[in-house]
Motif scaffolding. Structure first.
Motif, PDB file in Angstrom:
ATOM      1  N   LYS A 122      -1.971   7.092   9.408  1.00  0.00           N
ATOM      2  CA  LYS A 122      -2.605   6.314   8.584  1.00  0.00           C
ATOM      3  C   LYS A 122      -2.061   6.231   7.264  1.00  0.00           C
ATOM      4  O   LYS A 122      -1.012   6.786   6.789  1.00  0.00           O
ATOM      5  CB  LYS A 122      -4.234   7.279   8.274  1.00  0.00           C
ATOM      6  N   SER A 123      -2.379   5.098   6.588  1.00  0.00           N
ATOM      7  CA  SER A 123      -1.946   5.041   5.136  1.00  0.00           C
ATOM      8  C   SER A 123      -2.465   5.981   4.044  1.00  0.00           C
ATOM      9  O   SER A 123      -3.778   6.345   4.367  1.00  0.00           O
ATOM     10  CB  SER A 123      -2.174   3.605   4.484  1.00  0.00           C
ATOM     11  N   LEU A 124      -1.769   6.253   2.874  1.00  0.00           N
ATOM     12  CA  LEU A 124      -2.655   7.181   2.107  1.00  0.00           C
ATOM     13  C   LEU A 124      -3.844   6.715   1.614  1.00  0.00           C
ATOM     14  O   LEU A 124      -4.546   7.507   0.874  1.00  0.00           O
ATOM     15  CB  LEU A 124      -1.625   7.843   1.122  1.00  0.00           C
ATOM     16  N   ILE A 125      -3.870   5.414   1.538  1.00  0.00           N
ATOM     17  CA  ILE A 125      -5.221   4.969   0.656  1.00  0.00           C
ATOM     18  C   ILE A 125      -6.297   5.124   1.710  1.00  0.00           C
ATOM     19  O   ILE A 125      -7.460   4.837   1.133  1.00  0.00           O
ATOM     20  CB  ILE A 125      -4.831   3.249   0.487  1.00  0.00           C
ATOM     21  N   GLN A 126      -6.158   5.165   2.860  1.00  0.00           N
ATOM     22  CA  GLN A 126      -7.336   5.599   3.800  1.00  0.00           C
ATOM     23  C   GLN A 126      -7.929   6.864   3.580  1.00  0.00           C
ATOM     24  O   GLN A 126      -7.283   7.868   3.066  1.00  0.00           O
ATOM     25  CB  GLN A 126      -6.762   5.181   5.249  1.00  0.00           C
ATOM     26  N   ALA A 127      -9.151   6.987   3.910  1.00  0.00           N
ATOM     27  CA  ALA A 127      -9.753   8.254   3.981  1.00  0.00           C
ATOM     28  C   ALA A 127      -9.014   9.231   5.242  1.00  0.00           C
ATOM     29  O   ALA A 127      -8.589   8.474   6.081  1.00  0.00           O
ATOM     30  CB  ALA A 127     -11.236   8.176   4.549  1.00  0.00           C
ATOM     31  N   LEU A 179       0.809  -1.104   0.099  1.00  0.00           N
ATOM     32  CA  LEU A 179       0.025   0.075  -0.021  1.00  0.00           C
ATOM     33  C   LEU A 179       0.912   1.086  -0.010  1.00  0.00           C
ATOM     34  O   LEU A 179       2.155   1.181   0.464  1.00  0.00           O
ATOM     35  CB  LEU A 179      -0.976  -0.001   1.103  1.00  0.00           C
ATOM     36  N   PRO A 180       0.314   2.507  -0.191  1.00  0.00           N
ATOM     37  CA  PRO A 180       1.155   3.754  -0.171  1.00  0.00           C
ATOM     38  C   PRO A 180       1.701   4.023   1.326  1.00  0.00           C
ATOM     39  O   PRO A 180       1.061   3.358   2.158  1.00  0.00           O
ATOM     40  CB  PRO A 180      -0.091   4.736  -0.671  1.00  0.00           C
ATOM     41  N   ARG A 181       2.417   5.147   1.204  1.00  0.00           N
ATOM     42  CA  ARG A 181       3.165   5.392   2.406  1.00  0.00           C
ATOM     43  C   ARG A 181       2.292   5.699   3.589  1.00  0.00           C
ATOM     44  O   ARG A 181       1.217   6.087   3.542  1.00  0.00           O
ATOM     45  CB  ARG A 181       4.181   6.448   2.072  1.00  0.00           C
ATOM     46  N   LEU A 182       2.806   5.654   4.819  1.00  0.00           N
ATOM     47  CA  LEU A 182       2.003   6.099   5.809  1.00  0.00           C
ATOM     48  C   LEU A 182       2.359   7.786   6.153  1.00  0.00           C
ATOM     49  O   LEU A 182       3.459   8.117   5.926  1.00  0.00           O
ATOM     50  CB  LEU A 182       2.689   5.279   7.351  1.00  0.00           C
ATOM     51  N   VAL A 183       1.293   8.299   6.552  1.00  0.00           N
ATOM     52  CA  VAL A 183       1.402   9.894   6.915  1.00  0.00           C
ATOM     53  C   VAL A 183       0.810  10.048   8.655  1.00  0.00           C
ATOM     54  O   VAL A 183       0.169   9.283   8.839  1.00  0.00           O
ATOM     55  CB  VAL A 183       0.916  10.628   5.883  1.00  0.00           C
ATOM     56  N   ILE A 184       1.426  11.252   9.062  1.00  0.00           N
ATOM     57  CA  ILE A 184       0.435  11.681  10.212  1.00  0.00           C
ATOM     58  C   ILE A 184      -0.654  12.553   9.719  1.00  0.00           C
ATOM     59  O   ILE A 184      -0.551  13.353   9.281  1.00  0.00           O
ATOM     60  CB  ILE A 184       1.750  12.342  11.150  1.00  0.00           C
ATOM     61  N   GLU A 185      -1.791  12.085  10.143  1.00  0.00           N
ATOM     62  CA  GLU A 185      -2.876  12.556   9.516  1.00  0.00           C
ATOM     63  C   GLU A 185      -2.885  13.992  10.607  1.00  0.00           C
ATOM     64  O   GLU A 185      -3.535  15.161  10.211  1.00  0.00           O
ATOM     65  CB  GLU A 185      -4.320  11.866   9.581  1.00  0.00           C
TER      66      GLU A 185
END
Length: 528
Positions: A124-129, A108-114
């Motif tokens: 969250k993963s960038l694929i998530q809302a 899946l795409p990378r993780l980011v701090i929302e």
């Protein structure tokens, strides 16, 4: 009992005091006269795994590849006769892979701090809302090489020798015999990573491999699905013969090089975020349930005491954090003895048998147990697999839900926790593998980087580089990305300096060093 607990607690990320920080002065030296020394950097190839490729924040993406330590080495080599350094770039800074246009949940795409909540990051993963960003890099769009960075995320030592490791057909077998990252840039369906590296006639190489030979076991909680590579065995099977074959082949035409050893997995933040006792009485989804839980566990605890194992009793505190309940395959399974004792206490046969099976080999966790980072998302959640299994046995839906809460009523499965015995296996293998690496480097006169020592220092007070203080703390320590395993741009600059220093010591070279504090703490925007 309870139907479900929303998991909202992550271990504290506050910066700890550092009593043993060590100052590293690399990167703040005056202008130096650069020199290749006795090494020839005209054709440099880098072999390794995700660390070599530039993987970070749970994915491989362009910015990570551009900041990977081999690229930083190549930039310095270019000043002393080094040639072009090509990289099999991903399409963007999103990361992740498509398989024939379809999403693959393993890449899946990378993780980011929302955002931050109560001072803690929500990751969250960038694929998530709310993002909903999909990968754009297609596995089966093969790139035209050759490529100097031969780092392959997920590769173990023996994978570098494996013919067909870049075969598209190998992705469809079970178990898989190919790696999707190598599929993208392998020169042929039958080649190996080592063969593609040697085809370039390298004059200098870096080899940092072996991490996954133990890390794969650790990240799977030691559940046996990803075993530690055996020390003994033929090339392509045992670590010792495999590693020596790699080094012998790479040096067979006179190339010089630098190798790195394997860090202790206990030093990376991935295993430090989720504590053994994360169940807080202040959690509104858990705290009010504590009296009911303790009353329900009372009969089971009485049975444990009767059977001579009172240390297995389960209870939750109303004033302080409590340990999660885990399955421990290293303690005797007393299910057969437990069932009749529970029946004697008044339970019906079905209930007694069910509880005996569920709790016959469990305990509450202790400070010596380590938990994988991803367990933070499942602790306190209903385990749907267990729920459906209980319903299939005829257990009422409400009761089945009450008995299926991960870490509270349903013991955490092996894949989520590293028990002390599993940690001992990893440590023994790491020590043995590192002896092989050091001996191989010495026998071939190669430069050697003690990456294990670097990570141990990060965990034991930290490292002061210029004006920046590195530690192994999750997110805030500056060394590791959001997956708790891979390096930040700043840490890649620091480790690149360690490789350059080792090369200088062995080959009489002289390089300018990077100033890690001038590199960002995190990778650029995920936008293309």
């Amino acid at each position: 009992m309870i139907k479900n607990i929303k998991w909202i607690l992550i271990a504290s990320l506050g910066i700890v005091s550092c009593s043993q920080e060590v100052e590293d002065t690399s990167g703040i030296e005056p202008e130096v006269v650069v020199s290749a020394g006795t090494a020839d950097f005209s054709k440099y190839v880098a072999l390794g795994n995700s660390l070599t490729a530039g993987f970070s924040d749970g994915a491989l993406f362009k910015a990570g590849q551009m900041n990977a330590y081999p690229k930083l080495l190549a930039d310095q080599f270019a000043l002393v006769g080094g040639g072009e350094f090509t990289i099999p770039y991903m399409n963007d800074n999103t990361g992740g892979l498509l398989f024939g246009g379809s999403i693959n949940n393993d890449f899946l795409p990378r993780l980011v701090i929302e955002k931050f909540e109560n001072g803690l990051p929500v990751i969250k993963s960038l694929i998530q809302a709310p993002y909903g960003i999909l990968p754009t890099t297609e596995t089966f769009n093969v790139l035209s090489g050759p490529f100097n960075n031969m780092g392959v995320p997920g590769a173990k030592s023996f994978h570098l020798l494996a013919p067909g490791y870049g075969s598209q057909a190998g992705l469809l077998t079970e178990p898989k015999t190919a790696n999707p990252y190598f599929v993208r840039f392998a020169s042929s369906q039958s080649t190996s990573v080592l063969a593609d590296a040697m085809a370039q006639n390298p004059t200098f190489f870096s080899l940092w491999i072996g991490n996954n030979d133990v890390l794969g076991y650790a990240l799977s909680g030691g559940d046996g699905s990803n075993p530690i590579t055996p020390l003994a065995g033929a090339p392509g099977v045992g670590f010792e013969e495999t590693y020596n074959t790699l080094v012998t082949t790479l040096t067979s035409a006179g190339a010089k090089g630098v190798v790195g050893n394997i860090p202790d997995v206990k030093t990376i933040p991935h295993f430090k975020v989720v504590t053994y006792n994360p169940l807080s009485p202040t959690n509104p989804s858990f705290g009010p349930q504590i009296p009911t839980l303790n009353a329900t566990y009372a009969q089971l605890n009485a049975a444990f005491t009767y059977l001579g194992v009172p240390e297995r009793s389960i209870s939750f505190s109303t004033t302080s954090n409590s340990a999660v309940v885990v399955n421990d395959e290293t303690i005797p399974n007393i299910s057969l003895q437990l069932a009749p004792v529970l029946q004697a206490g008044g339970l019906d046969v079905l209930t007694a048998t069910l509880l005996a099976s569920q709790y016959g080999q469990c305990k509450q966790a202790t400070p010596t147990d380590l938990f994988v980072l991803t367990s933070s998302s499942i602790i306190g959640q209903v385990n749907t697999t267990r729920l459906n299994a209980l319903i299939g046995l005829g257990v009422p839906v409400e009761t089945a839900g009450q008995l299926s809460v991960n870490g509270v009523t349903f013991p955490l499965e092996d894949k989520w926790v590293l028990l002390p015995s599993e940690q001992d296996e990893i440590e023994a293998a790491t020590i043995a593998f590192n002896d092989v690496i050091r001996n191989a480097a010495a026998s071939k006169g190669l430069a050697f980087v003690d990456a294990n020592a670097v990570l141990k220092q990060l965990a034991n007070g930290g490292i002061l580089s210029g004006t920046y203080h590195f530690t192994n703390q999750f997110v805030q320590g500056g060394a590791f990305g959001l997956d708790g395993v891979h390096l930040t741009p700043r840490a890649n600059a620091y480790i690149a300096n360690k490789f350059l220093e080792a090369i200088e010591k062995t080959y009489g070279s002289s390089f300018k060093k990077y100033k890690p504090q001038d590199f960002p703490l995190s990778y650029p925007s995920f936008l293309p």
